[in-house]
Design an enzyme around this catalytic site. Structure first.
Site, PDB file in Angstrom:
ATOM      1  N   HIS A 147     -28.786  -1.608  40.192  1.00  0.00           N
ATOM      2  CA  HIS A 147     -29.096  -0.462  38.358  1.00  0.00           C
ATOM      3  C   HIS A 147     -30.363  -1.350  38.233  1.00  0.00           C
ATOM      4  O   HIS A 147     -30.345  -2.977  37.770  1.00  0.00           O
ATOM      5  CB  HIS A 147     -28.187  -0.810  37.883  1.00  0.00           C
ATOM      6  CG  HIS A 147     -26.649   0.032  37.906  1.00  0.00           C
ATOM      7  ND1 HIS A 147     -26.048   0.199  37.555  1.00  0.00           N
ATOM      8  CD2 HIS A 147     -26.912   1.831  38.558  1.00  0.00           C
ATOM      9  CE1 HIS A 147     -25.437   1.599  38.230  1.00  0.00           C
ATOM     10  NE2 HIS A 147     -26.275   2.228  39.250  1.00  0.00           N
ATOM     11  N   GLU A 150     -30.615  -3.619  34.868  1.00  0.00           N
ATOM     12  CA  GLU A 150     -29.208  -4.388  35.390  1.00  0.00           C
ATOM     13  C   GLU A 150     -29.939  -5.786  35.485  1.00  0.00           C
ATOM     14  O   GLU A 150     -29.103  -6.024  36.405  1.00  0.00           O
ATOM     15  CB  GLU A 150     -27.657  -3.876  35.672  1.00  0.00           C
ATOM     16  CG  GLU A 150     -27.021  -3.420  34.480  1.00  0.00           C
ATOM     17  CD  GLU A 150     -26.617  -1.920  35.049  1.00  0.00           C
ATOM     18  OE1 GLU A 150     -25.474  -2.913  36.262  1.00  0.00           O
ATOM     19  OE2 GLU A 150     -25.879  -0.657  34.536  1.00  0.00           O
ATOM     20  N   HIS A 254     -23.456  -6.354  38.377  1.00  0.00           N
ATOM     21  CA  HIS A 254     -24.496  -5.897  37.860  1.00  0.00           C
ATOM     22  C   HIS A 254     -24.282  -6.273  36.198  1.00  0.00           C
ATOM     23  O   HIS A 254     -23.599  -7.109  36.124  1.00  0.00           O
ATOM     24  CB  HIS A 254     -22.915  -4.073  37.740  1.00  0.00           C
ATOM     25  CG  HIS A 254     -22.983  -3.153  38.946  1.00  0.00           C
ATOM     26  ND1 HIS A 254     -23.453  -2.293  38.800  1.00  0.00           N
ATOM     27  CD2 HIS A 254     -22.368  -3.944  40.027  1.00  0.00           C
ATOM     28  CE1 HIS A 254     -23.554  -1.887  39.987  1.00  0.00           C
ATOM     29  NE2 HIS A 254     -22.843  -2.487  40.881  1.00  0.00           N
ATOM     30  N   GLU A 348     -19.217  -7.583  37.075  1.00  0.00           N
ATOM     31  CA  GLU A 348     -20.157  -6.709  35.594  1.00  0.00           C
ATOM     32  C   GLU A 348     -20.281  -8.803  35.176  1.00  0.00           C
ATOM     33  O   GLU A 348     -18.922  -8.501  34.279  1.00  0.00           O
ATOM     34  CB  GLU A 348     -19.361  -6.283  35.101  1.00  0.00           C
ATOM     35  CG  GLU A 348     -19.345  -4.333  36.074  1.00  0.00           C
ATOM     36  CD  GLU A 348     -20.108  -3.593  35.047  1.00  0.00           C
ATOM     37  OE1 GLU A 348     -21.884  -4.311  34.927  1.00  0.00           O
ATOM     38  OE2 GLU A 348     -20.574  -2.557  36.225  1.00  0.00           O
TER      39      GLU A 348
END
Length: 533
Positions: A147, A150, A254, A348
């Site tokens: 993404h 990110e 991420h 993440e």
């Protein structure tokens, strides 16, 4: 009374000057004014030291920068320092090329393809054998910035590369890891999205998608549901990449939360999938939880399980099943696992999607140990070779651990690896033209189990009738399933490996429409993803 000239000099040393030349003066006067102004500006900003060249050349002036100014960025091949700032694609490319030039015995740089807008998808191999596969040594990978908005993972991977190459000769753990593993690092999978993202933006979707507006982490074939989204160059490049290299372990970095998420990301029974927060567990759930905990517990904060915001979920021990958090269709980690047996988890690593650059150093300190320890888990479990009776390797032999119906294949050298926790297991091996074989083995905590399997050629089948071989593979005559026209037993032609029972995997290129409920579900999913990652 203060002299006007002194007042002018004082004012110029305390503010950034605006240069104005009067057009009514002569050219000679303009030149004299310019020289005077430059001299006044340079006096407070530099220190002048006369030095004599040993060769006897004329004196030179050595200029030192004023204290307090930021150090210049270091991208040259002799650079020892990578600064904690965000690097655009040109800067990222220069750094990778410079690192490869400086450390040719530890790094190799290659591109797996290009983005929509023509930016290279660079991969840096870091290993003591960067240009050639080390027989018996596993390949692992990290993927960052799928993404575009990110980018913390993108920068962490650049610093990981820098740390590996500068620590190889002094850190015995790093030396062991690079001597026994080939580490492939793709810092950015979505460089086009990054190019339009904005630093300091913690939420939202600007830059998340590629240049055509596709979410790349919803663009892979899906095991549970038909994925109608048109394939994109970036995802096609990654699919081709992992089809050519037998990766054992992978992490996708991420932002937008602080958690290690493991497969499955999708579930077979969610119409409004955003709200059907139920776990969807793989046959290797124990291993995936372990891998996630390795990252979370070596991270400075992740294992505390503290929510990023009051309105966002908290995760026990800093880990979660992907579908239990929120289901999604077309994710990369499920594709790695189901199609190729590569154990990938989603990491993440920042509550803010695109935090200010001054926070990057702290993110590196938080994640450095986790990123290294996670890759070392590729050396846990079982590894070995599959041979024929002459000792020649058997390529593309299908392997699965009994009771864990997601399989994997051998490399062209007959190699295989599987991450497993301590216990007793049985491996099933199948290859065209050879009789299937089962072998029992034990996994211990201290070191991987080495297991070599020799397959015997298939025998001719006489008579009429049939039977079922291991794992439901048919044995018959006729010719028919499992038997060639010459009467030689062959396993039924199967997919690349065995996949879990349930609804069959769907092709990513399908074009049928799932209707209004699917549209609503996908819309809610997209909204949820923009908020949480």
């Amino acid at each position: 009374m203060v002299c006007p000239l002194a007042r002018f000099i004082h004012s110029q040393t305390h503010r950034r000057p605006t240069m104005i030349l009067r057009t009514t003066t002569t050219p000679l006067q303009q030149q004299q004014q310019l020289q005077l102004l430059l001299l006044m500006l340079l006096l407070p900003a530099i220190t002048m030291a006369k030095t004599v060249n040993p060769t006897g050349d004329p004196l030179q002036i050595q200029i030192q920068p004023e204290r307090g100014l930021p150090e210049p960025r270091a991208y040259m091949p002799d650079a020892q320092h990578l600064d904690f700032v965000y690097h655009d694609h040109e800067e990222l490319t220069r750094f990778l090329r410079a690192t490869s030039a400086r450390y040719p015995n530890l790094t190799a740089l290659y591109s797996i393809g290009k983005s929509i807008q023509g930016r290279d998808l660079w991969v840096m191999v870091v290993s003591s054998s960067p240009y050639e596969h080390m027989v018996g040594k596993p390949d692992v990978k990290y993927v960052g910035n799928i993404h575009g908005n990110e980018p913390v993972g993108r920068e962490m991977l650049l610093h990981l590369i820098q740390y590996f190459v500068t620590s190889y000769s002094s850190d015995q753990y790093v030396k062991w890891l690079l001597d026994n593993t080939r580490i492939h690092i793709l810092p950015t999978m979505n460089p086009d999205g990054y190019a339009v993202s904005k630093e300091g933006t913690c939420d939202g979707g600007q830059g998340r998608y590629n240049a055509r507006g596709f979410d790349l982490n919803r663009n892979f074939p899906d095991y549970f549901k038909q994925n109608n989204k048109r394939g994109q160059p970036e995802t096609d490049a990654v699919k081709d990449w992992i089809s050519k290299i037998q990766f054992v372990l992978s992490g996708s970095l991420h932002g937008g939360a602080l958690v290690a998420s493991y497969p499955y990301d999708n579930t077979p029974n969610s119409m409004f999938q955003t709200y059907s927060a139920a776990p969807s567990l793989t046959p290797d759930d124990d291993v995936f939880k372990h891998l996630s905990l390795v990252y979370a517990r070596n991270h400075a904060k992740m294992s505390r399980g503290v929510a990023c915001k009051s309105a966002t979920p908290a995760f026990e021990n800093g880990i979660t099943n992907g579908a239990a958090w929120y289901p999604l269709t077309g994710g990369m980690q499920d594709y790695n696992y189901v199609w190729y047996g590569c154990m990938e988890i989603t990491l993440e690593i920042s509550c803010c999607k695109y935090p200010p650059a001054y926070e990057l150093k702290k993110y590196w300190e938080d994640n450095q140990l986790s990123m290294i320890k996670f890759l070392a888990e590729a050396h846990r479990g079982v590894q070995g070779f599959v041979f024929d009776p002459a000792g020649m390797p058997i390529e593309r032999a299908s392997i699965k651990i009994k009771g864990r119906d997601v399989g994997f294949q051998t490399t062209k050298y007959g190699e295989f690896w599987r991450i497993l926790l301590p216990g007793y297991y049985k491996v099933e091996v199948f290859a065209e033209g050879f009789a299937p074989r089962e072998v029992e083995f034990v996994i211990v905590e201290q070191h991987p189990t080495l297991l070599n399997v020799t397959l015997q050629p298939s025998k001719r089948i006489e008579g009429i009738g049939g039977a079922m071989g291991p794992a439901g593979i048919g044995v018959g005559v006729g010719p028919g399933p499992g038997v060639s026209p010459g009467g030689i037993y062959r396993p039924i032609q199967a997919p690349q490996h065995y996949r879990p029972p349930g609804p069959g995997p769907y092709a990513g290129s399908a074009t049928s429409d799932n209707g209004i409920f699917s549209t609503i579900s996908n819309g809610l999913n997209s909204l949820y993803s923009n908020i949480f990652g």
